[in-house]
Design a protein around this motif. Structure first.
Motif, PDB file in Angstrom:
ATOM      1  N   THR A  23       0.369  -1.283   0.011  1.00  0.00           N
ATOM      2  CA  THR A  23      -0.181   0.277   0.176  1.00  0.00           C
ATOM      3  C   THR A  23       0.873   1.512  -0.370  1.00  0.00           C
ATOM      4  N   HIS A  24       1.750   1.416   1.072  1.00  0.00           N
ATOM      5  CA  HIS A  24       3.284   2.426   1.008  1.00  0.00           C
ATOM      6  C   HIS A  24       2.937   2.978  -0.244  1.00  0.00           C
ATOM      7  N   LEU A 262       6.535   4.350  19.160  1.00  0.00           N
ATOM      8  CA  LEU A 262       8.347   4.323  18.761  1.00  0.00           C
ATOM      9  C   LEU A 262       7.809   2.460  18.928  1.00  0.00           C
ATOM     10  N   LYS A 263       7.294   1.978  18.751  1.00  0.00           N
ATOM     11  CA  LYS A 263       6.906   0.105  17.734  1.00  0.00           C
ATOM     12  C   LYS A 263       6.683   0.426  17.201  1.00  0.00           C
ATOM     13  N   SER A 264       7.509   0.049  15.399  1.00  0.00           N
ATOM     14  CA  SER A 264       7.364   0.171  14.713  1.00  0.00           C
ATOM     15  C   SER A 264       6.564  -0.639  13.594  1.00  0.00           C
ATOM     16  N   ASN A 265       5.547  -0.873  13.899  1.00  0.00           N
ATOM     17  CA  ASN A 265       3.693  -1.229  13.681  1.00  0.00           C
ATOM     18  C   ASN A 265       3.269  -0.017  12.039  1.00  0.00           C
ATOM     19  N   THR A 266       2.977  -1.312  11.310  1.00  0.00           N
ATOM     20  CA  THR A 266       2.980  -0.931   9.935  1.00  0.00           C
ATOM     21  C   THR A 266       1.988   0.248  10.002  1.00  0.00           C
ATOM     22  N   TRP A 267       0.831   0.469  11.077  1.00  0.00           N
ATOM     23  CA  TRP A 267       0.243   2.003  10.829  1.00  0.00           C
ATOM     24  C   TRP A 267       0.723   2.998  11.262  1.00  0.00           C
ATOM     25  N   ALA A 272       0.131   5.577   8.289  1.00  0.00           N
ATOM     26  CA  ALA A 272      -0.463   7.118   9.109  1.00  0.00           C
ATOM     27  C   ALA A 272       0.324   8.370   8.377  1.00  0.00           C
ATOM     28  N   PRO A 273       1.104   7.557   7.905  1.00  0.00           N
ATOM     29  CA  PRO A 273       2.705   8.262   6.864  1.00  0.00           C
ATOM     30  C   PRO A 273       1.840   8.711   5.894  1.00  0.00           C
ATOM     31  N   LEU A 274       0.830   8.184   4.940  1.00  0.00           N
ATOM     32  CA  LEU A 274       0.847   8.383   3.641  1.00  0.00           C
ATOM     33  C   LEU A 274      -0.712   9.376   3.621  1.00  0.00           C
ATOM     34  N   ARG A 275      -1.122   9.870   4.866  1.00  0.00           N
ATOM     35  CA  ARG A 275      -2.166  10.813   5.077  1.00  0.00           C
ATOM     36  C   ARG A 275      -1.638  12.086   4.679  1.00  0.00           C
ATOM     37  N   LEU A 283      -8.361   4.273   4.106  1.00  0.00           N
ATOM     38  CA  LEU A 283      -8.478   3.282   5.325  1.00  0.00           C
ATOM     39  C   LEU A 283      -9.227   3.505   6.380  1.00  0.00           C
ATOM     40  N   ARG A 284     -10.440   1.769   6.110  1.00  0.00           N
ATOM     41  CA  ARG A 284     -11.944   1.942   6.379  1.00  0.00           C
ATOM     42  C   ARG A 284     -11.843   0.507   7.902  1.00  0.00           C
ATOM     43  N   ALA A 285     -11.101   1.325   9.044  1.00  0.00           N
ATOM     44  CA  ALA A 285     -11.061   0.822   9.702  1.00  0.00           C
ATOM     45  C   ALA A 285     -12.739  -0.108   9.889  1.00  0.00           C
ATOM     46  N   ASN A 286     -12.751  -1.333  10.753  1.00  0.00           N
ATOM     47  CA  ASN A 286     -14.316  -1.603  10.910  1.00  0.00           C
ATOM     48  C   ASN A 286     -14.737  -2.124  10.128  1.00  0.00           C
TER      49      ASN A 286
END
Length: 599
Positions: A23-24, A262-267, A272-275, A283-286
């Protein structure tokens, strides 16, 4: 009446290690990508308007009301359980596993995390690369007759080389390490990078000195464990670290969401930087994808339920499935159950769901002489590839080896000590202390005094033998809250798996015994514990160079579909000698480049 269909360029189902990297890549190149994620979006402190994180600190140990399993027709109906806010309720959407006694039991095992970022939100961040040998185990073992516990030659017969080699994957490992944000050191590793993208590690916790000394005494080259936690400002994602770098250390990094980001999760690292990019990313959650619809060789519609439960459909030029291995197999199987032609295309060779893998894993633990504050640490300090070297495992009659590292944060808090008691799994870790009636009153105080801050453990990860009989299916009668069959996991250990785990567990034990003044040393493996499925879920839709022997082609495209790709851990034909997340991310970046050529 057919639901009105929305049209986008690319749909990605899942926001974790398999879905976020591509996606990135696509959005940065100017393409339109819609990400559908079944779980919620949990913001960090800096992302939240009120400065409070959305995490609740119940990710590993629920603190809500006690519940009872109401699923009928399984062996654990009526048992109590607790659920957290990032895992499905067992009565809503369980997995079912066939236990060693032949009975079915519902479980939440195999859900790496139902949240934006997937399992990368909750893992400890251990991020080594696979070795070149991990990707060519068929070639490496061809003609061998010296393997332990393999009387009919199944190990050699079922071993598979990856259709891409280490040299092809290596630049994408570097891309992942750079864009995700990983700290560690290269000296001592069996893998050589084309460029060093590691951030510097923090000072190790004092208790890790025992692991380092034991590795040195046995002549094992060691290195600082690669961890997906930033230790300095990270330009690609715009994240910054506190002025006091020591405050980065927190044992909560392992198995809990990180409110600081600080943990480098994909969000936080990729999505998040793509915003800031502008148009192209949504992104559509739920939103729960229920099934895919196809016309011939093209997936034409993705059907999902929005947060209100309403049925929605979307079409796309490219559809990427990255739900984590068990759920991706289930989604494809559900789509096939609704359409015989879809089933024929995705499972014409009968391999969808087959060769389900986790890892051979286990280790050793002991009590050390001096107490350390294990809450001030990340997940691991030292690792060694000594037992992943071909000369090492071939001398011992093994088909593959594994990485060993110390679990610095293991047992850092009283509640996490419960998890290690009798190797509790995700369903029953909250019962940990109940397994020993001696841990009451003064006994509990003595238990904490002897173990809190003194327990040191080592873990290994190694390749599990692929077996066609280890598989993910649709359960014949247990359904989720939407009326869909749930995932049914059937998995046993090969005799060679058990032999491999025994050898590596003994190596972990030897490291501790040679590490200094220690006592109460014990070792073991998952093959002898109550853990059934584990949280490294891999295989079930393996890729390969032969359509007769795989579900996906070398680009992770379903062989008989033009626009359907699968990029989570289900693509792996072997499980590797280390934690799989970084390899899943690297492969997703690789597939992202492939998709750029198509789009």
């Amino acid at each position: 009446m057919r639901q009105e269909t929305e049209h986008v360029e690319v749909v990605v189902i899942g926001s974790g290690a398999g879905g976020a990297p591509l996606t990135h890549t696509l959005v940065r190149a100017g393409h339109q990508v819609l990400v559908l994620e079944k779980g919620p979006l949990l913001r960090t402190q800096t992302q939240s308007p009120d400065g409070l994180s959305d995490f609740k600190r119940d990710e590993s140990f629920a603190t809500g009301a006690e519940k009872r399993i109401t699923v009928q027709g399984v062996a654990n109906t009526g048992e109590t359980f607790f659920s957290s806010h990032v895992e499905p309720d067992l009565n809503d959407e369980p997995h079912v596993y066939r236990d060693s006694d032949g009975q079915d039991r519902v479980t939440i095992e195999g859900y790496t995390a139902q949240v934006v970022g997937g399992g990368t939100q909750l893992y400890g961040g251990v991020s080594p690369r696979f070795t070149p040998e991990d990707l060519r185990l068929r070639s490496l073992n061809e003609g061998r007759s010296d393997l332990r516990a393999d009387p009919d030659g199944e190990v050699v017969r079922e071993a598979r080389d990856w259709p891409v080699g280490y040299a092809e994957l290596e630049p994408y490992y570097g891309q992942a390490e750079h864009l995700i944000g990983v700290n560690g050191t290269w000296e001592g590793q069996a893998k050589t990078p084309s460029a060093d993208h590691y951030q510097p590690p923090l000072e190790p916790n004092a208790i890790s000195a025992y692991a380092a000394a034991g590795m040195d005494a046995l002549g094992m080259r060691r290195y600082r464990t690669p961890l997906a936690v930033i230790t300095e400002d990270h330009a690609p994602s715009g994240r910054t670290v506190p002025a006091d770098r020591e405050s980065i250390k927190t044992a909560f990094v392992n198995r809990y969401g990180d409110p600081l980001g600080l943990k480098s999760n994909t969000w936080v690292s990729l999505l998040a930087p793509l915003r800031a990019v502008g148009q192209g990313f949504e992104l559509r959650a739920n939103c729960c994808v229920t099934h895919l619809e196809a016309e011939g060789a093209r997936v034409t519609r993705v059907h999902y339920r929005d947060p209100a439960g309403a049925a929605r459909t979307v079409s796309a030029r490219i559809v990427v499935v990255a739900c984590s291995a068990i759920e991706s197999v289930r989604l494809l199987a559900l789509s096939g159950a609704a359409d015989p032609d879809f089933e024929r295309r995705v499972n014409g060779n009968g391999l969808l769901g087959a060769y389900f893998l986790t890892h051979c894993f286990g280790g050793a633990q002991c009590a050390v002489a001096t107490r350390a504050d294990k809450s001030r640490t990340l997940d691991s300090d030292w690792a060694t590839d000594h037992c992943a070297r071909p000369e090492w495992f071939r001398e011992r009659g093994l088909w593959a080896g594994g990485v060993i590292y110390n679990n610095t944060s293991d047992g850092a808090l009283p509640i996490s000590l419960a998890r290690t008691w009798h190797a509790m799994d995700m369903d029953n870790m909250w019962k940990g202390y109940l397994y020993d009636t001696g841990i009451l009153g003064n006994g509990f105080e003595d238990y904490l005094d002897a173990g809190f801050g003194r327990r040191l453990s080592l873990a290994f990860m190694a390749n599990q033998v692929p077996r066609r009989a280890n598989r993910v299916e649709l359960h014949p009668h247990v359904k989720d809250k939407w009326g869909r069959p749930v995932a049914y996991i059937i998995k046993t250990w090969h005799g060679h798996d058990r032999a491999l785990m025994d050898v590596l567990a003994d190596q972990c034990r030897a490291i501790l015994e040679n590490g200094g003044e220690v006592k109460d040393v014990s070792s073991g493996s998952v093959g002898g514990s109550v853990v059934r499925i584990a949280n490294h879920v891999l295989g079930g839709a393996r890729f390969g160079a032969d359509a007769r022997d795989s579900v996906l082609d070398p680009d992770c495209r379903a062989w008989n579909f033009d626009n359907l790709y699968v990029t989570d851990g289900s693509f792996m034909p072997t499980s590797g000698s280390a934690n799989p997340t970084l390899t899943i991310e690297a492969n997703s970046f690789r597939v992202g480049d492939t998709l750029l050529k198509r789009l």
